[in-house]
Design a protein around this motif. Sequence first.
Motif, short mmCIF file in Angstrom:
data_model
loop_
_atom_site.label_atom_id
_atom_site.label_comp_id
_atom_site.label_asym_id
_atom_site.label_seq_id
_atom_site.Cartn_x
_atom_site.Cartn_y
_atom_site.Cartn_z
N LYS A 35 21.18 9.72 33.67
CA LYS A 35 20.97 10.39 34.97
C LYS A 35 22.06 10.03 35.97
N ASN A 223 11.83 6.85 37.07
CA ASN A 223 11.91 7.30 38.46
C ASN A 223 11.88 6.15 39.47
N HIS A 226 15.29 4.59 39.33
CA HIS A 226 16.28 5.53 39.89
C HIS A 226 16.19 5.54 41.43
#
Length: 236
Positions: A35, A223, A226
């Motif tokens: 990502k 998540n 991140h």
Amino acid sequence: MHLEKSPIEKKPIIVAIDGPAASGKSTTARILADKLGYIYIDTGAMYRSVTLKALREGLLDDLRKDESGISRLLRTITIGFQGDRVILDGEDVTEAIRENQVSREVSFISSLKLVRDKLRELQQQMGRKRGIVMDGRDIGTVIFPDAELKIFLVADPAERAKRRHVELSLKAGGAAVPSLEELEAEIKQRDRDDEERTHAPLKRHPDAVLLDTSNMSIDEQVNVVHDLVMKIVGQS
Ligand code: CDP
């Protein structure tokens, strides 16, 4: 045309992810690196590669008596990554390093000071430009204590055994895999070995963010990490 650099590119950081066996480190680290456009370094695969080489050279029995026997092997070894593949001395060993015999011996090999000294040097070299996600047992404490983000992932042993069981069953394609009980016992033993060793034992750096993934999905845990990265690089 001039393209504005994203904050991630302007200020590449090091994300250090540590934790016990099967806590979800590698999956989280791999997806996160993807990502972010960062390089992912699986240091467990590096310890597994040294173990595989020592097994192939028949060194294990002698090493238990005298660890200096590993010096010659360490002088010539090359370990690298090509995408998801692990390359040992020019050979793709991605599957070979996951074999049971390697899993059984890797905690012993990684307790040896000479091995840790060599891999520390290689890992610090790999991260010198930052922009990496590195996972292992001692990344936040020993390899990169200056990592901008340190994460310590944990999950309860029964849940970790379940995850390992699913992973092995998928790979086995119908062949027998160890029972949940056997896997849980093996995981607990490896945790003990990693926590109790003298050199670079598994422990949480005081600054590391503790994340219990027992009841989290992979997406959720990725998540959370991140979001933490985005805060640090000032993009949220
Ligand atoms: O099986 P799992 O994916 O949980 O473990 P791994 O990340 O492949 O690491 C295998 C073993 O290598 C660990 O149990 C440790 O003994 C050792 N290791 C280490 O000592 N230090 C690291 N930075 C990474 C792995």
